[in-house]
Design a protein around this motif. Structure first.
Motif, PDB file in Angstrom:
ATOM      1  N   GLU A  15      -6.544  -9.080  -4.664  1.00  0.00           N
ATOM      2  CA  GLU A  15      -5.959  -8.618  -3.650  1.00  0.00           C
ATOM      3  C   GLU A  15      -6.711  -8.708  -2.885  1.00  0.00           C
ATOM      4  OE1 GLU A  15      -6.425  -4.210  -5.193  1.00  0.00           O
ATOM      5  OE2 GLU A  15      -4.448  -4.911  -6.678  1.00  0.00           O
ATOM      6  N   SER A  16      -7.926  -8.793  -1.666  1.00  0.00           N
ATOM      7  CA  SER A  16      -8.745  -8.482  -1.275  1.00  0.00           C
ATOM      8  C   SER A  16      -8.551  -9.950  -0.481  1.00  0.00           C
ATOM      9  CB  SER A  16     -10.674  -8.204  -1.285  1.00  0.00           C
ATOM     10  OG  SER A  16     -10.770  -9.621  -2.380  1.00  0.00           O
ATOM     11  N   VAL A  19      -4.878 -10.166   1.109  1.00  0.00           N
ATOM     12  CA  VAL A  19      -5.128  -9.085   2.352  1.00  0.00           C
ATOM     13  C   VAL A  19      -5.647  -9.992   3.307  1.00  0.00           C
ATOM     14  CG1 VAL A  19      -5.535  -7.027   3.240  1.00  0.00           C
ATOM     15  CG2 VAL A  19      -4.940  -6.581   1.116  1.00  0.00           C
ATOM     16  N   ASN A  20      -6.746 -10.154   2.670  1.00  0.00           N
ATOM     17  CA  ASN A  20      -7.590 -11.726   3.901  1.00  0.00           C
ATOM     18  C   ASN A  20      -6.315 -13.043   4.203  1.00  0.00           C
ATOM     19  OD1 ASN A  20      -9.819 -10.345   3.909  1.00  0.00           O
ATOM     20  ND2 ASN A  20     -10.411 -11.132   2.300  1.00  0.00           N
ATOM     21  N   PHE A  23      -3.834 -11.004   6.889  1.00  0.00           N
ATOM     22  CA  PHE A  23      -4.284 -10.708   7.381  1.00  0.00           C
ATOM     23  C   PHE A  23      -4.866 -12.103   8.691  1.00  0.00           C
ATOM     24  CE2 PHE A  23      -8.286 -10.917  10.597  1.00  0.00           C
ATOM     25  CZ  PHE A  23      -7.858  -9.239  11.780  1.00  0.00           C
ATOM     26  N   ILE A  63      -2.213  -3.200   8.084  1.00  0.00           N
ATOM     27  CA  ILE A  63      -2.979  -3.974   6.978  1.00  0.00           C
ATOM     28  C   ILE A  63      -4.386  -2.881   6.899  1.00  0.00           C
ATOM     29  CG2 ILE A  63      -4.854  -6.038   6.013  1.00  0.00           C
ATOM     30  CD1 ILE A  63      -2.277  -7.269   7.754  1.00  0.00           C
TER      31      ILE A  63
END
Length: 91
Positions: A15-16, A19-20, A23, A63
């Protein structure tokens, strides 16, 4: 028990990573649009690029978990850019 903890850690890393990735895409879009906005000689194109920049910044706020700031960004700044675009077209 350990397998469940390892699975949860792997899911949080995935998940990170997503998200990264979002971004990074929004940051690249904002930077490229900002450069195009500054170098554009057409007023209408510059206003549209500014619209893209501020939309990407609102996406970054989403985000980060600041939905109210993102909504304020969209309502206030993007509305003002549309008025600026209207004045640019009228010139």
């Amino acid at each position: 028990m350990t397998a469940v903890i390892l699975a949860q850690e792997a899911l949080s890393r995935t998940e990170s990573g997503v998200v990264n990735g979002f971004f990074a895409v929004l940051a690249i879009v904002a930077i490229v649009s900002a450069l195009k906005m500054v170098t554009s000689s057409n007023v209408v194109h510059a206003a549209l690029y500014l619209l893209v920049v501020l939309s990407a910044v609102a996406g970054v706020y989403v985000i980060l978990g600041a939905e109210f700031v993102a909504a304020t960004q969209v309502l206030v700044y993007l509305g003002a850019i549309m008025v600026l675009l209207l004045f640019g077209v009228m010139l």
